[in-house]
Design a protein around this motif. Structure first.
Motif, PDB file in Angstrom:
ATOM      1  N   ARG A  85      -7.711  15.160  77.084  1.00 33.23           N
ATOM      2  CA  ARG A  85      -6.977  13.896  77.151  1.00 33.23           C
ATOM      3  C   ARG A  85      -6.236  13.826  78.490  1.00 33.23           C
ATOM      4  O   ARG A  85      -5.889  14.862  79.081  1.00 33.23           O
ATOM      5  CB  ARG A  85      -5.991  13.784  75.991  1.00 33.23           C
ATOM      6  CG  ARG A  85      -4.885  14.821  75.970  1.00 33.23           C
ATOM      7  CD  ARG A  85      -3.984  14.591  74.751  1.00 33.23           C
ATOM      8  NE  ARG A  85      -2.970  15.616  74.625  1.00 33.23           N
ATOM      9  CZ  ARG A  85      -1.786  15.563  75.253  1.00 33.23           C
ATOM     10  NH1 ARG A  85      -1.491  14.552  76.042  1.00 33.23           N
ATOM     11  NH2 ARG A  85      -0.916  16.545  75.069  1.00 33.23           N
TER      12      ARG A  85
ATOM     13  N   THR B 278       1.288   9.448  69.033  1.00 32.52           N
ATOM     14  CA  THR B 278       0.852   8.858  67.765  1.00 32.52           C
ATOM     15  C   THR B 278       0.446   9.900  66.734  1.00 32.52           C
ATOM     16  O   THR B 278       0.372   9.592  65.542  1.00 32.52           O
ATOM     17  CB  THR B 278      -0.334   7.914  68.013  1.00 32.52           C
ATOM     18  OG1 THR B 278      -1.429   8.661  68.562  1.00 32.52           O
ATOM     19  CG2 THR B 278       0.048   6.804  68.987  1.00 32.52           C
ATOM     20  N   GLY B 279       0.150  11.113  67.160  1.00 31.30           N
ATOM     21  CA  GLY B 279      -0.304  12.147  66.242  1.00 31.30           C
ATOM     22  C   GLY B 279      -1.760  12.012  65.854  1.00 31.30           C
ATOM     23  O   GLY B 279      -2.249  12.768  65.016  1.00 31.30           O
ATOM     24  N   GLN B 280      -2.480  11.083  66.470  1.00 33.18           N
ATOM     25  CA  GLN B 280      -3.887  10.886  66.155  1.00 33.18           C
ATOM     26  C   GLN B 280      -4.770  11.792  67.008  1.00 33.18           C
ATOM     27  O   GLN B 280      -4.439  12.094  68.156  1.00 33.18           O
ATOM     28  CB  GLN B 280      -4.283   9.425  66.372  1.00 33.18           C
ATOM     29  CG  GLN B 280      -3.600   8.452  65.412  1.00 33.18           C
ATOM     30  CD  GLN B 280      -4.058   7.025  65.645  1.00 33.18           C
ATOM     31  OE1 GLN B 280      -4.737   6.726  66.618  1.00 33.18           O
ATOM     32  NE2 GLN B 280      -3.686   6.129  64.736  1.00 33.18           N
ATOM     33  N   ASN B 281      -5.919  12.181  66.411  1.00 33.13           N
ATOM     34  CA  ASN B 281      -6.877  13.008  67.135  1.00 33.13           C
ATOM     35  C   ASN B 281      -7.869  12.097  67.846  1.00 33.13           C
ATOM     36  O   ASN B 281      -8.505  11.247  67.218  1.00 33.13           O
ATOM     37  CB  ASN B 281      -7.610  13.945  66.166  1.00 33.13           C
ATOM     38  CG  ASN B 281      -8.399  15.015  66.896  1.00 33.13           C
ATOM     39  OD1 ASN B 281      -9.269  14.721  67.694  1.00 33.13           O
ATOM     40  ND2 ASN B 281      -8.087  16.271  66.597  1.00 33.13           N
ATOM     41  N   THR B 282      -8.007  12.292  69.144  1.00 27.29           N
ATOM     42  CA  THR B 282      -8.872  11.432  69.960  1.00 27.29           C
ATOM     43  C   THR B 282     -10.228  12.066  70.229  1.00 27.29           C
ATOM     44  O   THR B 282     -10.984  11.561  71.054  1.00 27.29           O
ATOM     45  CB  THR B 282      -8.176  11.115  71.289  1.00 27.29           C
ATOM     46  OG1 THR B 282      -7.921  12.344  71.991  1.00 27.29           O
ATOM     47  CG2 THR B 282      -6.872  10.382  71.063  1.00 27.29           C
TER      48      THR B 282
ATOM     49  N   ILE C 133      -4.839  15.979  70.299  1.00 26.16           N
ATOM     50  CA  ILE C 133      -3.924  15.255  69.426  1.00 26.16           C
ATOM     51  C   ILE C 133      -2.883  14.554  70.292  1.00 26.16           C
ATOM     52  O   ILE C 133      -2.155  15.202  71.058  1.00 26.16           O
ATOM     53  CB  ILE C 133      -3.246  16.212  68.428  1.00 26.16           C
ATOM     54  CG1 ILE C 133      -4.310  16.870  67.536  1.00 26.16           C
ATOM     55  CG2 ILE C 133      -2.233  15.460  67.576  1.00 26.16           C
ATOM     56  CD1 ILE C 133      -3.755  17.885  66.557  1.00 26.16           C
ATOM     57  N   ASP C 134      -2.849  13.249  70.201  1.00 27.54           N
ATOM     58  CA  ASP C 134      -1.907  12.465  70.993  1.00 27.54           C
ATOM     59  C   ASP C 134      -0.484  12.763  70.501  1.00 27.54           C
ATOM     60  O   ASP C 134      -0.169  12.520  69.326  1.00 27.54           O
ATOM     61  CB  ASP C 134      -2.223  10.982  70.849  1.00 27.54           C
ATOM     62  CG  ASP C 134      -1.459  10.136  71.851  1.00 27.54           C
ATOM     63  OD1 ASP C 134      -0.449  10.621  72.409  1.00 27.54           O
ATOM     64  OD2 ASP C 134      -1.869   8.986  72.080  1.00 27.54           O
TER      65      ASP C 134
END
Length: 321
Positions: free
Chosen positions: A314, A245-249, A241-242
């Motif tokens: 990541r 941004t809170g997005q999952n990559t 989870i970035d």
């Protein structure tokens, strides 16, 4: 006793410490499975009449290939019964048509008789007016005319009843033909064809064996489109989870699979396609599904094989490795 003091030396590897971008590896273990598995079930009951040449455990079949042919005894009996009933309806229609023709001829004869009696009644009425005939003779002529009219009416009623009977026979035959078409269509279900390309499992049927409708005959797995399912811990999953941004990559990431059937490991490429939305109740891990990407000439690992999953975390900037 006293020992002389001496210095001890060790040889070590050193490197200059520098902050850089570091992307660690995460290891997990997964199981290979087919993305599509079809349960092959029988639509009808009957005895196994024929088996396809590839219908066996581990048999590789192609789409449209005949797998099992049943002898639907009950359906064949039903088809014979329906054909017999249809033939009986045709016989009844022929008899009804013949009866209708007879009634039509009788109606024509009665109508002609009625016309003669009406003319005779009119003549008697004229004779009575002129005084050449008695009232009794006129009454007798009127009674004869009335009886003939009743006969004509009854013939007409019989004809209408006969026509209605023929219509009922036609409707009954239509229903029987519909049932026959349905039974013949169901009899086609006695042949089971492969819906996809794949490998059979659980194919243990033998010729002459009785099969009930709805029974599972085998399973067909698509081995050309396989994936691997593995688990990440909650901590490992959170690392994708970035924080910015809170997005999952994780979805869309490229991973490597290592299968070790012997001394030489085999490496496969895969791409993460989806992630389970909930934690496992038994392991408290999160299931991840990745599609195996086969290279030209490469064969997928056997289904249910255990593989080592290597995926990159990541990237972490300004860290010391």
């Amino acid at each position: 006793f006293s020992f002389p003091k001496s210095e001890k030396t060790w040889t070590v590897d050193v490197q200059r410490a520098s902050l850089s971008l570091y992307q660690p590896q995460i290891l997990s273990y997964g199981r290979v499975r087919a993305t599509e598995t079809v349960a092959l079930k029988s639509s009808v009951s009957g005895e196994v009449l024929k088996l396809g040449q590839n219908f066996a455990e581990g048999g590789r079949v192609t789409k449209g290939e005949l797998l099992v042919e049943l002898d639907p005894i009950s359906l064949n009996r039903q088809v014979d019964q329906l054909r017999t009933q249809i033939a009986d309806q045709r016989t009844q229609r022929a008899e009804a048509n013949a009866n209708l023709q007879t009634l039509a001829q009788q109606l024509q004869r009665d109508s002609s008789q009625l016309e003669l009696l009406i003319k005779d009644q009119e003549r008697q009425e004229d004779l009575v007016r002129k005084g050449f005939a008695t009232r009794a003779q006129l009454d007798q002529a009127q009674r004869a005319t009335f009886s003939a009219e009743q006969s004509v009416f009854q013939r007409q009623q019989s004809i209408e009843s006969s026509k209605a009977r023929i219509k009922q026979i036609d409707q009954a035959e239509i229903r029987l033909r519909s049932q026959l078409d349905e039974a013949l269509e169901r009899s086609q279900d006695a042949k089971l064809y492969a819906p996809i390309d794949g490998i059979l499992t659980g194919a243990t049927l033998a010729r002459g064996e009785s099969v009930n409708a709805g029974a599972t005959l085998a399973s067909l797995a698509n081995v050309t489109d396989v994936d691997v399912v593995f688990e990440l811990t909650e901590r490992e999953f959170a690392r994708f989870i970035d924080p910015a941004t809170g997005q999952n990559t994780l979805v869309g990431s490229d991973i490597s699979l290592v299968w070790k059937p012997g001394l030489e490991p085999l490496v496969y490429d895969a791409v993460v396609e989806r992630v389970s939305p909930s934690l496992s109740q038994t392991t408290a891990g999160i299931q991840v599904f990745a599609a195996i990407v086969l290279q030209a000439g490469q064969t997928a690992p056997p289904l249910d094989s255990f593989v080592t999953v290597e995926l990159k975390d990541r990237p972490y900037p300004d860290v010391l490795q």
